[in-house]
Design an enzyme around this catalytic site. Structure first.
Site, PDB file in Angstrom:
ATOM      1  N   ASP A  20      38.532  65.925 101.785  1.00  0.00           N
ATOM      2  CA  ASP A  20      37.855  64.646 101.891  1.00  0.00           C
ATOM      3  C   ASP A  20      36.957  64.454 100.670  1.00  0.00           C
ATOM      4  O   ASP A  20      37.420  64.506  99.544  1.00  0.00           O
ATOM      5  CB  ASP A  20      37.099  64.605 103.233  1.00  0.00           C
ATOM      6  CG  ASP A  20      36.503  63.254 103.561  1.00  0.00           C
ATOM      7  OD1 ASP A  20      37.264  62.359 103.971  1.00  0.00           O
ATOM      8  OD2 ASP A  20      35.276  63.088 103.402  1.00  0.00           O
ATOM      9  N   ARG A  21      35.643  64.217 100.846  1.00  0.00           N
ATOM     10  CA  ARG A  21      34.755  63.997  99.696  1.00  0.00           C
ATOM     11  C   ARG A  21      34.802  65.183  98.747  1.00  0.00           C
ATOM     12  O   ARG A  21      34.741  65.027  97.523  1.00  0.00           O
ATOM     13  CB  ARG A  21      33.304  63.758 100.146  1.00  0.00           C
ATOM     14  CG  ARG A  21      33.105  62.839 101.324  1.00  0.00           C
ATOM     15  CD  ARG A  21      33.871  61.539 101.206  1.00  0.00           C
ATOM     16  NE  ARG A  21      33.386  60.708 100.100  1.00  0.00           N
ATOM     17  CZ  ARG A  21      34.012  59.601  99.684  1.00  0.00           C
ATOM     18  NH1 ARG A  21      35.134  59.217 100.251  1.00  0.00           N
ATOM     19  NH2 ARG A  21      33.516  58.896  98.677  1.00  0.00           N
ATOM     20  N   ARG A  25      37.554  64.972  96.313  1.00  0.00           N
ATOM     21  CA  ARG A  25      37.294  64.018  95.228  1.00  0.00           C
ATOM     22  C   ARG A  25      36.389  64.649  94.169  1.00  0.00           C
ATOM     23  O   ARG A  25      36.578  64.432  92.969  1.00  0.00           O
ATOM     24  CB  ARG A  25      36.699  62.732  95.794  1.00  0.00           C
ATOM     25  CG  ARG A  25      37.640  62.078  96.781  1.00  0.00           C
ATOM     26  CD  ARG A  25      37.231  60.708  97.270  1.00  0.00           C
ATOM     27  NE  ARG A  25      38.116  60.330  98.367  1.00  0.00           N
ATOM     28  CZ  ARG A  25      39.374  59.916  98.219  1.00  0.00           C
ATOM     29  NH1 ARG A  25      39.897  59.807  97.000  1.00  0.00           N
ATOM     30  NH2 ARG A  25      40.131  59.625  99.260  1.00  0.00           N
ATOM     31  N   HIS A  65      34.246  52.916 107.629  1.00  0.00           N
ATOM     32  CA  HIS A  65      33.012  53.357 106.979  1.00  0.00           C
ATOM     33  C   HIS A  65      33.103  53.279 105.456  1.00  0.00           C
ATOM     34  O   HIS A  65      32.084  53.165 104.777  1.00  0.00           O
ATOM     35  CB  HIS A  65      32.656  54.785 107.418  1.00  0.00           C
ATOM     36  CG  HIS A  65      33.654  55.819 107.022  1.00  0.00           C
ATOM     37  ND1 HIS A  65      34.874  55.967 107.651  1.00  0.00           N
ATOM     38  CD2 HIS A  65      33.620  56.764 106.039  1.00  0.00           C
ATOM     39  CE1 HIS A  65      35.542  56.955 107.097  1.00  0.00           C
ATOM     40  NE2 HIS A  65      34.813  57.450 106.126  1.00  0.00           N
ATOM     41  N   TRP A  66      34.331  53.325 104.901  1.00  0.00           N
ATOM     42  CA  TRP A  66      34.478  53.136 103.450  1.00  0.00           C
ATOM     43  C   TRP A  66      33.862  51.805 103.015  1.00  0.00           C
ATOM     44  O   TRP A  66      33.244  51.714 101.961  1.00  0.00           O
ATOM     45  CB  TRP A  66      35.960  53.160 103.066  1.00  0.00           C
ATOM     46  CG  TRP A  66      36.532  54.523 102.841  1.00  0.00           C
ATOM     47  CD1 TRP A  66      36.982  55.406 103.778  1.00  0.00           C
ATOM     48  CD2 TRP A  66      36.735  55.163 101.583  1.00  0.00           C
ATOM     49  NE1 TRP A  66      37.457  56.542 103.175  1.00  0.00           N
ATOM     50  CE2 TRP A  66      37.326  56.416 101.831  1.00  0.00           C
ATOM     51  CE3 TRP A  66      36.495  54.779 100.256  1.00  0.00           C
ATOM     52  CZ2 TRP A  66      37.654  57.302 100.807  1.00  0.00           C
ATOM     53  CZ3 TRP A  66      36.838  55.662  99.225  1.00  0.00           C
ATOM     54  CH2 TRP A  66      37.398  56.917  99.514  1.00  0.00           C
ATOM     55  N   TYR A  96      29.644  57.108  99.042  1.00  0.00           N
ATOM     56  CA  TYR A  96      30.658  56.075  99.226  1.00  0.00           C
ATOM     57  C   TYR A  96      30.409  54.864  98.330  1.00  0.00           C
ATOM     58  O   TYR A  96      31.360  54.216  97.883  1.00  0.00           O
ATOM     59  CB  TYR A  96      30.725  55.650 100.698  1.00  0.00           C
ATOM     60  CG  TYR A  96      31.527  56.609 101.535  1.00  0.00           C
ATOM     61  CD1 TYR A  96      32.893  56.402 101.754  1.00  0.00           C
ATOM     62  CD2 TYR A  96      30.937  57.737 102.094  1.00  0.00           C
ATOM     63  CE1 TYR A  96      33.634  57.286 102.509  1.00  0.00           C
ATOM     64  CE2 TYR A  96      31.670  58.630 102.855  1.00  0.00           C
ATOM     65  CZ  TYR A  96      33.020  58.409 103.055  1.00  0.00           C
ATOM     66  OH  TYR A  96      33.763  59.295 103.795  1.00  0.00           O
ATOM     67  N   HIS A 151      42.457  64.458 110.664  1.00  0.00           N
ATOM     68  CA  HIS A 151      41.844  64.464 109.336  1.00  0.00           C
ATOM     69  C   HIS A 151      41.047  65.732 109.058  1.00  0.00           C
ATOM     70  O   HIS A 151      41.000  66.195 107.917  1.00  0.00           O
ATOM     71  CB  HIS A 151      40.933  63.237 109.204  1.00  0.00           C
ATOM     72  CG  HIS A 151      40.272  63.118 107.870  1.00  0.00           C
ATOM     73  ND1 HIS A 151      40.988  62.881 106.710  1.00  0.00           N
ATOM     74  CD2 HIS A 151      38.956  63.202 107.501  1.00  0.00           C
ATOM     75  CE1 HIS A 151      40.147  62.817 105.685  1.00  0.00           C
ATOM     76  NE2 HIS A 151      38.910  63.012 106.136  1.00  0.00           N
TER      77      HIS A 151
END
Length: 296
Positions: free
Chosen positions: A108-109, A112, A153-154, A215, A274
């Site tokens: 996830d984050r 990135r 939430h994005w 985000y 997820h």
């Protein structure tokens, strides 16, 4: 806090300019950096880290502002929480621990941050595994109604300060519980102990603000960095493994998507939600361990 999740790991607090990074380190062998996602902390790796530590030196930090790591508040350009800055934190952390080159596993984050590490500091990353993520630029291009309804939430967190912060403040425990239930197929994937840790962190307004800023960066400065790299032909040079949820049957699959960004890509779908490292740790380890043993 550490004992029930990472037995035998040592706790480190590393000061890096405007941030202080909390990390737990254990095992021996080639270094592997584990980067968690939203809305979690390093505890997201509690089912995998002790097993990986049988073969590697495992470093599991909280990202800047998440969990027990700290950092500054947001800034107008979101530079304090962009993936380039968070990747720089990890370089500083690993150097402080004595590691100049290491493998990265991100979810996830954290994934990135991981691919930004690969692009910005290719000499530091020996191999990269991305769990449940495609590049941010591609994600926004492919986002449609189904994505917006599932991952709303994005869009919420990308709104200007302080609308999301005020909304989260109304009932943070309910929002966290709802978010985690929405992220799994198996309702009991997140253990009560891990859930308590996530609640402990999410209850702090500074942590929620850091997540929101993360985000906001993904909708602005991170996109700029991705586009500059893609246009300039900068690619991920190290071996890349991509693991994704089997329910995500969109075409092209993530291996094909990442092949536009990386030279050597392999991957597979896993039947889970997820929160892959908590929901399907055995399946993830069966794919991840051979990859790291070949390349870390």
């Amino acid at each position: 806090m550490s004992a029930p999740f990472f037995p035998g790991f040592a706790v480190h607090r590393v000061e890096l300019g405007d941030a202080k990074i909390h990390a737990e380190v254990g095992g021996s062998g080639p270094p592997v950096l584990l980067l968690h996602g939203y809305p979690q902390t390093h505890v997201a790796w509690h089912r995998l880290a002790p097993l990986l530590a049988r073969h590697f030196t495992v470093v599991a930090p909280d990202l800047r502002g998440y969990g027990d790591s700290t950092g500054p508040g947001g800034d107008p350009l979101h530079l304090h929480h962009c993936k380039r800055t968070l990747a720089g934190d990890q370089i500083g952390l690993m150097r402080a621990l004595g590691f100049e080159r290491f493998a990265v596993v991100g979810h996830d984050r954290g994934a990135r941050v991981g691919y930004r590490l690969c692009l910005d500091r290719p000499q530091a990353v020996s191999a990269f595994a991305s769990l449940t993520v495609v590049p941010t630029e591609v994600m926004w291009q492919r986002a449609g109604m189904a994505f917006g309804l599932k991952a709303f939430h994005w869009y919420l967190f990308a709104q200007p300060f302080d609308l999301p912060e005020r909304m989260l403040r109304a009932d943070p425990a309910y929002f966290l519980d709802w978010s985690l239930r929405n992220a799994v197929q198996k309702f009991d994937a997140v253990t009560p102990e891990a859930l308590a840790e996530y609640h402990r962190a999410f209850a702090r307004e500074s942590v929620r603000h850091a997540m929101v800023e993360d985000y906001r960066a993904a909708a602005t400065i991170d996109l700029q960095h991705d586009r500059e790299d893609f246009a300039g032909g900068r690619r991920i040079a190290c071996p890349l493994q991509v693991l994704w949820c089997a329910s995500n049957n969109a075409s092209p699959d993530p291996v094909e998507i990442w092949s536009a960004w990386a030279d050597r890509v392999e991957g597979a779908a896993i039947d889970c939600g997820h929160l892959m490292a908590e929901e399907a740790p055995d399946e993830v380890l069966a794919r991840l361990l051979p990859f790291l043993q070949r390349h870390a």
